[in-house]
Design a protein around this motif. Structure first.
Motif, PDB file in Angstrom:
ATOM      1  N   SER A  80      10.348  10.143 -25.332  1.00 27.56           N
ATOM      2  CA  SER A  80      11.395   9.756 -26.271  1.00 27.56           C
ATOM      3  C   SER A  80      12.617   9.173 -25.572  1.00 27.56           C
ATOM      4  CB  SER A  80      11.836  10.982 -27.089  1.00 27.56           C
ATOM      5  OG  SER A  80      10.754  11.563 -27.771  1.00 27.56           O
ATOM      6  N   LEU A  81      13.298   8.273 -26.272  1.00 30.99           N
ATOM      7  CA  LEU A  81      14.612   7.833 -25.832  1.00 30.99           C
ATOM      8  C   LEU A  81      15.578   8.985 -26.083  1.00 30.99           C
ATOM      9  CD1 LEU A  81      14.670   4.228 -27.365  1.00 30.99           C
ATOM     10  CD2 LEU A  81      14.216   4.861 -24.991  1.00 30.99           C
ATOM     11  N   GLY A 126       7.410  -0.769 -25.457  1.00 35.79           N
ATOM     12  CA  GLY A 126       8.845  -0.592 -25.347  1.00 35.79           C
ATOM     13  C   GLY A 126       9.636  -1.340 -26.394  1.00 35.79           C
ATOM     14  N   TYR A 146      17.235  -2.514 -28.509  1.00 36.84           N
ATOM     15  CA  TYR A 146      17.505  -1.098 -28.783  1.00 36.84           C
ATOM     16  C   TYR A 146      16.854  -0.233 -27.712  1.00 36.84           C
ATOM     17  CZ  TYR A 146      17.800   3.141 -31.737  1.00 36.84           C
ATOM     18  OH  TYR A 146      18.062   4.402 -32.249  1.00 36.84           O
ATOM     19  N   TYR A 147      15.601  -0.546 -27.402  1.00 39.85           N
ATOM     20  CA  TYR A 147      14.873   0.211 -26.374  1.00 39.85           C
ATOM     21  C   TYR A 147      15.507   0.006 -24.995  1.00 39.85           C
ATOM     22  CZ  TYR A 147      10.973   1.918 -23.551  1.00 39.85           C
ATOM     23  OH  TYR A 147      10.190   2.596 -22.647  1.00 39.85           O
ATOM     24  N   ARG A 151      13.522  -4.595 -29.277  1.00 38.43           N
ATOM     25  CA  ARG A 151      13.460  -4.584 -27.810  1.00 38.43           C
ATOM     26  C   ARG A 151      14.813  -4.237 -27.201  1.00 38.43           C
ATOM     27  NH1 ARG A 151      10.253  -3.336 -23.693  1.00 38.43           N
ATOM     28  NH2 ARG A 151      10.475  -4.719 -21.876  1.00 38.43           N
ATOM     29  N   LYS A 159      17.341   2.550 -22.088  1.00 39.30           N
ATOM     30  CA  LYS A 159      16.646   2.662 -20.805  1.00 39.30           C
ATOM     31  C   LYS A 159      17.349   1.788 -19.762  1.00 39.30           C
ATOM     32  CE  LYS A 159      12.809   5.141 -21.676  1.00 39.30           C
ATOM     33  NZ  LYS A 159      12.344   6.307 -20.875  1.00 39.30           N
ATOM     34  N   ALA A 215      11.567  -0.399 -30.153  1.00 36.32           N
ATOM     35  CA  ALA A 215      11.987   0.753 -30.948  1.00 36.32           C
ATOM     36  C   ALA A 215      12.052   0.362 -32.420  1.00 36.32           C
ATOM     37  CB  ALA A 215      13.343   1.261 -30.472  1.00 36.32           C
TER      38      ALA A 215
END
Length: 270
Positions: A228-229, A92, A69-70, A67, A74, A94
Motif C-alpha cells: 500500500s501507499l 503503479g 498520484y502513485y 500515475r 513513491k 492509483a
C-alpha cells in the motif's frame, strides 16, 4: 517443491512493440465501460457524441492523474529513478488518482457543454466499477497488489483454479489474491448499480452509491495488502481516502435532498 511457472507479463510482441497483459486488461476495462455507457446514454436520450467527446479527454487525463498520484507517494524512489515514471506497463497507477482526474474533467466538461455533471456521472458509474474489476487482473499478471503471506492449502480452500494459485506464488511464498477480492466486489457492485439505477432515486445517487460501495470494499481489501501507499508508517492512504469518500458521499446525498437539489432522476432528459 518444483518450480512454479508464472504467467509472462508480455502478451505478445510486434517487432519492436511489446504488448503487456497489464495494458490489455486496463484497455479492455475502458473499452467495455465505454460501450456500456454509450448504450445507456442512448437509452436516456443523450447524444452519443457528448459521451465520446468527454472520454477523449477523461481517459488520458485519468491515466495521467492515476500515475502522478502513485508517483507522488513513491517520490523517494522516483526522484532517484525519474525514467521509471514513464514505465506504466510495470504497474503503479492509483485508482483514487484516476477517479479524481476523471471527476474534475467531467465537471469542467459538463459546465462547458451546459449539461448536468450528475447525469453524466450516473450514466458512467456502472461502467467505471466494471472497468476497475477488469483492470485488477492486470495487477494479477504483474503479481502486485497482493496481500500477506498464506499457505497453498488456504488458497485451495477458496476453490481457486490452479492458474490463480500458481500466480500467487511469488519469490518462494503464496499470497492473498487481494486483486481477486476487489475484482469480485466490484463485479457485485456493478450488478447492484444496474439494479438501483432503475429505482426511483435522485439524480447523482447512482454515482454516489458507486463511491460508497467501492470505498467500503477498498477499505477492507486494502487492510490485507502489503504494498500500500502509506501516509505514515501505520496509516494507509487508500484507507483514509476510502473513509473520506464514504463520509463525503453520504453527506452530499443528505444535503442535496434536504436542500432540494436532487429532484430529477439521472434518466430524465433535461
Amino acid at each position: 517443491m518444483g518450480d512454479i511457472e508464472s504467467i509472462d507479463r508480455i502478451a505478445f510482441e510486434l517487432g519492436p512493440i511489446t504488448i503487456y497483459w497489464y495494458g490489455i486488461f486496463i484497455g479492455s476495462g475502458m473499452l467495455l465501460g465505454w460501450i456500456l455507457a454509450a448504450r445507456e446514454s442512448k437509452k436516456v436520450g443523450m447524444e452519443k457524441e457528448i459521451l465520446s467527446d468527454l472520454l477523449l479527454w477523461a481517459i488520458p487525463i485519468s491515466i495521467i492523474c492515476a500515475r502522478l498520484y502513485y508517483v507522488i507517494f513513491k517520490w523517494e524512489y522516483y526522484i532517484k529513478n525519474p525514467v521509471d515514471i514513464l514505465a506504466i506497463w510495470e504497474g503503479g497507477i492509483a485508482i483514487h488518482g484516476g477517479l479524481l482526474g476523471a471527476v474534475i474533467t467531467a465537471v469542467i466538461f459538463s459546465r462547458k457543454q451546459g449539461i448536468s455533471f450528475w447525469r453524466l456521472a450516473d450514466i458512467a458509474a456502472p461502467s467505471i466499477i466494471l472497468g476497475q474489476a477488469i483492470g485488477r487482473w492486470g495487477n494479477f499478471i504483474n503479481q502486485e497488489a497482493h496481500g500477506g503471506e498464506v499457505s497453498r492449502s488456504f488458497l485451495e480452500s477458496l476453490l481457486l483454479p490452479d492458474f490463480i494459485i500458481n500466480q500467487m506464488y511469488i519469490e518462494g511464498a503464496y499470497y492473498h489474491p487481494t486483486f481477486l477480492y476487489e475484482s469480485l466486489w466490484n463485479i457485485l457492485g456493478f450488478v447492484l448499480l444496474i439494479f438501483i439505477r432503475r429505482l426511483p432515486i435522485k439524480r447523482g445517487e447512482v454515482f454516489l452509491s458507486y463511491i460508497i460501495w467501492y470505498s467500503v470494499g477498498r477499505y477492507f481489501v486494502e487492510g490485507l495488502r502489503t504494498d500500500s501507499l502509506m501516509l505514515t508508517e501505520s496509516v494507509k492512504i487508500a484507507q483514509v481516502m476510502s473513509l473520506t469518500l464514504i463520509a463525503a458521499a453520504v453527506l452530499v446525498i443528505v444535503l442535496r435532498r434536504r436542500l432540494g437539489k436532487a429532484v430529477l432522476r439521472y434518466a430524465d432528459r433535461n
